[in-house]
Design a protein around this motif. Structure first.
Motif, PDB file in Angstrom:
ATOM      1  N   ALA A 103       2.674   9.124   0.665  1.00 47.65           N
ATOM      2  CA  ALA A 103       4.083   8.755   0.795  1.00 47.65           C
ATOM      3  C   ALA A 103       4.919   9.167  -0.405  1.00 47.65           C
ATOM      4  O   ALA A 103       6.098   9.483  -0.268  1.00 47.65           O
ATOM      5  N   TRP A 104       4.302   9.167  -1.605  1.00 52.64           N
ATOM      6  CA  TRP A 104       5.028   9.598  -2.798  1.00 52.64           C
ATOM      7  C   TRP A 104       4.613  11.000  -3.226  1.00 52.64           C
ATOM      8  O   TRP A 104       5.458  11.862  -3.465  1.00 52.64           O
ATOM      9  N   GLY A 105       3.314  11.261  -3.306  1.00 51.47           N
ATOM     10  CA  GLY A 105       2.839  12.542  -3.800  1.00 51.47           C
ATOM     11  C   GLY A 105       3.259  13.715  -2.934  1.00 51.47           C
ATOM     12  O   GLY A 105       3.770  14.730  -3.436  1.00 51.47           O
ATOM     13  N   MET A 106       3.063  13.619  -1.628  1.00 54.21           N
ATOM     14  CA  MET A 106       3.411  14.716  -0.734  1.00 54.21           C
ATOM     15  C   MET A 106       4.908  14.988  -0.747  1.00 54.21           C
ATOM     16  O   MET A 106       5.356  16.111  -0.492  1.00 54.21           O
ATOM     17  N   GLU A 107       5.679  13.979  -1.064  1.00 56.09           N
ATOM     18  CA  GLU A 107       7.135  14.100  -1.054  1.00 56.09           C
ATOM     19  C   GLU A 107       7.697  14.621  -2.378  1.00 56.09           C
ATOM     20  O   GLU A 107       8.752  15.262  -2.398  1.00 56.09           O
ATOM     21  N   GLY A 223      -8.299  -7.400  -2.150  1.00 56.85           N
ATOM     22  CA  GLY A 223      -8.528  -8.804  -1.836  1.00 56.85           C
ATOM     23  C   GLY A 223      -9.977  -9.237  -1.947  1.00 56.85           C
ATOM     24  O   GLY A 223     -10.264 -10.324  -2.460  1.00 56.85           O
ATOM     25  N   HIS A 224     -10.911  -8.414  -1.484  1.00 54.36           N
ATOM     26  CA  HIS A 224     -12.307  -8.871  -1.438  1.00 54.36           C
ATOM     27  C   HIS A 224     -12.930  -8.979  -2.822  1.00 54.36           C
ATOM     28  O   HIS A 224     -13.921  -9.680  -2.997  1.00 54.36           O
ATOM     29  N   LYS A 225     -12.356  -8.309  -3.816  1.00 55.10           N
ATOM     30  CA  LYS A 225     -12.835  -8.490  -5.188  1.00 55.10           C
ATOM     31  C   LYS A 225     -12.213  -9.727  -5.828  1.00 55.10           C
ATOM     32  O   LYS A 225     -12.735 -10.252  -6.816  1.00 55.10           O
ATOM     33  N   LEU A 226     -11.102 -10.191  -5.273  1.00 58.33           N
ATOM     34  CA  LEU A 226     -10.383 -11.359  -5.780  1.00 58.33           C
ATOM     35  C   LEU A 226     -10.746 -12.618  -5.001  1.00 58.33           C
ATOM     36  O   LEU A 226      -9.922 -13.518  -4.837  1.00 58.33           O
ATOM     37  N   TYR A 227     -11.979 -12.657  -4.491  1.00 56.78           N
ATOM     38  CA  TYR A 227     -12.514 -13.838  -3.799  1.00 56.78           C
ATOM     39  C   TYR A 227     -11.839 -14.076  -2.449  1.00 56.78           C
ATOM     40  O   TYR A 227     -11.930 -15.165  -1.886  1.00 56.78           O
ATOM     41  N   GLY A 228     -11.162 -13.039  -1.937  1.00 58.64           N
ATOM     42  CA  GLY A 228     -10.541 -13.117  -0.624  1.00 58.64           C
ATOM     43  C   GLY A 228     -11.308 -12.300   0.398  1.00 58.64           C
ATOM     44  O   GLY A 228     -12.382 -11.748   0.105  1.00 58.64           O
ATOM     45  N   PRO A 229     -10.772 -12.179   1.615  1.00 58.12           N
ATOM     46  CA  PRO A 229     -11.465 -11.455   2.683  1.00 58.12           C
ATOM     47  C   PRO A 229     -11.467  -9.946   2.458  1.00 58.12           C
ATOM     48  O   PRO A 229     -10.565  -9.400   1.814  1.00 58.12           O
ATOM     49  N   SER A 230     -12.476  -9.286   3.000  1.00 56.22           N
ATOM     50  CA  SER A 230     -12.437  -7.829   3.036  1.00 56.22           C
ATOM     51  C   SER A 230     -11.322  -7.400   3.992  1.00 56.22           C
ATOM     52  O   SER A 230     -10.916  -8.139   4.884  1.00 56.22           O
ATOM     53  N   GLY A 231     -10.823  -6.192   3.788  1.00 50.56           N
ATOM     54  CA  GLY A 231      -9.723  -5.709   4.616  1.00 50.56           C
ATOM     55  C   GLY A 231      -8.370  -6.249   4.198  1.00 50.56           C
ATOM     56  O   GLY A 231      -7.398  -6.127   4.941  1.00 50.56           O
ATOM     57  N   SER A 232      -8.293  -6.831   2.999  1.00 52.56           N
ATOM     58  CA  SER A 232      -7.011  -7.342   2.503  1.00 52.56           C
ATOM     59  C   SER A 232      -6.730  -6.763   1.128  1.00 52.56           C
ATOM     60  O   SER A 232      -7.649  -6.374   0.404  1.00 52.56           O
ATOM     61  N   GLY A 233      -5.474  -6.714   0.779  1.00 46.15           N
ATOM     62  CA  GLY A 233      -5.088  -6.206  -0.525  1.00 46.15           C
ATOM     63  C   GLY A 233      -3.602  -5.971  -0.573  1.00 46.15           C
ATOM     64  O   GLY A 233      -2.868  -6.277   0.373  1.00 46.15           O
ATOM     65  N   ALA A 234      -3.138  -5.416  -1.673  1.00 47.81           N
ATOM     66  CA  ALA A 234      -1.709  -5.172  -1.852  1.00 47.81           C
ATOM     67  C   ALA A 234      -1.522  -4.114  -2.929  1.00 47.81           C
ATOM     68  O   ALA A 234      -2.436  -3.812  -3.694  1.00 47.81           O
ATOM     69  N   ILE A 235      -0.331  -3.572  -2.962  1.00 47.34           N
ATOM     70  CA  ILE A 235       0.039  -2.662  -4.040  1.00 47.34           C
ATOM     71  C   ILE A 235       1.460  -2.980  -4.480  1.00 47.34           C
ATOM     72  O   ILE A 235       2.352  -3.168  -3.651  1.00 47.34           O
ATOM     73  N   TYR A 236       1.617  -3.078  -5.794  1.00 47.90           N
ATOM     74  CA  TYR A 236       2.947  -3.182  -6.388  1.00 47.90           C
ATOM     75  C   TYR A 236       3.510  -1.782  -6.520  1.00 47.90           C
ATOM     76  O   TYR A 236       2.853  -0.884  -7.065  1.00 47.90           O
ATOM     77  N   ILE A 237       4.717  -1.583  -5.994  1.00 52.69           N
ATOM     78  CA  ILE A 237       5.421  -0.315  -6.153  1.00 52.69           C
ATOM     79  C   ILE A 237       6.826  -0.624  -6.642  1.00 52.69           C
ATOM     80  O   ILE A 237       7.604  -1.288  -5.958  1.00 52.69           O
ATOM     81  N   ARG A 238       7.131  -0.141  -7.821  1.00 55.49           N
ATOM     82  CA  ARG A 238       8.443  -0.377  -8.400  1.00 55.49           C
ATOM     83  C   ARG A 238       9.528   0.143  -7.463  1.00 55.49           C
ATOM     84  O   ARG A 238       9.392   1.209  -6.860  1.00 55.49           O
ATOM     85  N   ALA A 239      10.613  -0.622  -7.335  1.00 55.44           N
ATOM     86  CA  ALA A 239      11.660  -0.319  -6.354  1.00 55.44           C
ATOM     87  C   ALA A 239      12.177   1.105  -6.495  1.00 55.44           C
ATOM     88  O   ALA A 239      12.436   1.796  -5.491  1.00 55.44           O
ATOM     89  N   GLU A 240      12.323   1.583  -7.721  1.00 46.47           N
ATOM     90  CA  GLU A 240      12.828   2.940  -7.936  1.00 46.47           C
ATOM     91  C   GLU A 240      11.893   3.987  -7.341  1.00 46.47           C
ATOM     92  O   GLU A 240      12.357   5.031  -6.855  1.00 46.47           O
ATOM     93  N   ARG A 241      10.601   3.729  -7.370  1.00 47.08           N
ATOM     94  CA  ARG A 241       9.645   4.673  -6.775  1.00 47.08           C
ATOM     95  C   ARG A 241       9.630   4.557  -5.253  1.00 47.08           C
ATOM     96  O   ARG A 241       9.429   5.548  -4.545  1.00 47.08           O
ATOM     97  N   ALA A 243      12.084   4.184  -3.394  1.00 45.99           N
ATOM     98  CA  ALA A 243      13.214   4.973  -2.901  1.00 45.99           C
ATOM     99  C   ALA A 243      12.874   6.456  -2.806  1.00 45.99           C
ATOM    100  O   ALA A 243      13.560   7.212  -2.096  1.00 45.99           O
ATOM    101  N   GLN A 244      11.808   6.888  -3.481  1.00 41.16           N
ATOM    102  CA  GLN A 244      11.405   8.291  -3.454  1.00 41.16           C
ATOM    103  C   GLN A 244      10.339   8.571  -2.393  1.00 41.16           C
ATOM    104  O   GLN A 244       9.862   9.708  -2.290  1.00 41.16           O
ATOM    105  N   MET A 245       9.981   7.568  -1.613  1.00 42.11           N
ATOM    106  CA  MET A 245       8.833   7.672  -0.716  1.00 42.11           C
ATOM    107  C   MET A 245       9.242   7.700   0.749  1.00 42.11           C
ATOM    108  O   MET A 245      10.162   6.998   1.167  1.00 42.11           O
TER     109      MET A 245
END
Length: 405
Positions: A103-107, A223-241, A243-245
């Motif tokens: 989403a960012w690199g290809m663009e 998520g699964h490394k943070l004592y949560g279920p597998s198949g879960s997780g998140a990514i922080y993406i700064r708002a300015e970035r 907008a480039q995606m």
């Protein structure tokens, strides 16, 4: 006070036996066990609260949506993001980094642009950039670690050139436990207008994270490394970035309008979250973060630092064991080899003593090649492990020495 025995009681699997021995689970770098509150939340969500999210106006849909979306604010608080809309749900760090690649690199990247990587990276922070190397012609620039496993932030900064568009570096190695000064790297990169991705898979489990202080653009967690279920997780993406995606995938939920000839996107974060998500996994992930934040990440870090120091001391008495990565401030991750025994053989013997470790290349082949190893055993500790379990590991390794020495 940090009460490890009380914490252990929250994890039902830790009371079981394996091969007639009490389980000593030291494979936390691959995946952590789950506390009862997470298991209960998953069961409750499927048994009494399940419906699809964002789609319905009925009671169950609204309830599921509220619980699902509440995790976003929890992740933002856990990472100290500036706004919860900077948090995108994923299935884990692998999807998060691939999202950035597509989403960012290809663009934003073109042939000849450079991506700086460290040799410490997990394959999840290597392979997506190889995709861009193959498809766009970008250049991968590597920075090696020192013999003790440490990574000099100045070496990474020095590798940044006029064509560098991205620096992608782990905050903690999953092989050596090396902690990387990502703040220094990210601040230097931002001064040069270079984007930064920090792989938080390992580091986020072991202590507090502040993405605003680090100054990174992208920070994925699993998520699964943070004592949560597998198949879960998140990514922080700064708002300015953001907008480039462009959107990562197309489908339901990520659109505003769809016509025969036109399409408009939903606002972030939904713009990057197509289709029915891992609803229950994400709810469970949020409960796991509540559990961790309730214990206090500073408290967890302090306890694990003491555990790592004790493990370092005990393993140092085994002069026939070779530990990869010996920096003073390393995390509680120990990869090792033993002359005369393959890592798989060591792991098998340890398993007979109820000790679960990982053996292989740990999805870090470039690092293993740099270390001159084809495979190692890895004992990775968590907040529920104890000094007694360190002693159990040492005793099992001494048995290996007797068998293979």
């Amino acid at each position: 006070m940090f009460d490890v025995q009380k914490i252990r009681a929250d994890f039902p699997i830790l009371s079981r036996e394996v091969n007639g021995k009490p389980l000593t689970y030291l494979d936390n770098g691959a995946s952590a066990q789950k506390p009862q509150v997470v298991i209960d939340a998953i069961t409750r969500a499927y048994s009494h609260e399940y419906a699809n999210v964002h789609r319905g106006l009925h009671y169950l849909s609204n309830l599921a949506t509220d619980h699902y979306e509440s995790t976003r604010a929890k992740v933002a608080r856990f990472l100290n993001a500036g706004h919860e809309d900077e948090i995108l749900y994923t299935s884990g760090t692998t999807e998060g980094i691939n999202l950035v690649s597509y989403a960012w690199g290809m663009e934003n990247l073109r042939a000849g642009d450079e991506i700086v990587l460290s040799i410490l990276e997990h394959h999840a922070n290597i392979v997506p950039w190889h995709f861009l190397r193959e498809r766009l012609g970008v250049v991968l620039t590597w920075v090696d670690c020192a013999p003790d496993g440490s990574l000099d932030p100045q070496a990474v900064i020095d590798a940044m050139g006029a064509k560098t568009k991205l620096v992608a570096v782990t905050q903690m190695s999953n092989v050596t436990g090396t902690r990387v000064d990502v703040k220094t790297i990210c601040h230097a990169a931002r001064e040069r207008g270079i984007a930064t991705l920090v792989d938080g898979s390992q580091a986020a489990v072991h202590g507090p994270v502040d993405v605003q202080d680090i100054g990174c653009d992208f920070y994925p967690i699993t998520g699964h490394k943070l004592y949560g279920p597998s198949g879960s997780g998140a990514i922080y993406i700064r708002a300015e970035r953001q907008a480039q995606m462009r959107p990562f995938m197309g489908g339901g939920d990520m659109i505003d309008t769809v016509g025969r000839e036109t399409i408009t996107w939903a606002k972030p974060p939904l713009k990057f979250e197509a289709g029915t998500p891992g609803i229950v996994q994400t709810i469970g992930f949020g409960v796991a973060l509540d559990y961790l934040m309730g214990l206090g990440m500073d408290q967890i870090a302090a306890y694990e630092a003491g555990l790592a120091a004790y493990a370092t001391e005990r393993l140092a008495t085994l002069n026939w064991l070779s530990v990869q990565g010996t920096t003073a401030d390393k995390g509680a991750i120990f990869s090792f080899t033993m002359e005369g025994a393959h890592a798989h053989d060591i792991s098998t013997v340890l398993d007979k003593r109820g000790v679960a470790v990982r053996a292989g290349s740990h999805c870090a082949m470039p690092l293993m090649e740099h270390l001159g190893q084809s495979a190692t055993c890895r004992a990775s500790f968590a907040m529920y492990n104890t000094r007694d379990e360190v002693d159990t590991l040492v005793s099992a390794l001494e048995l290996c020495r007797d068998l293979f020495g």
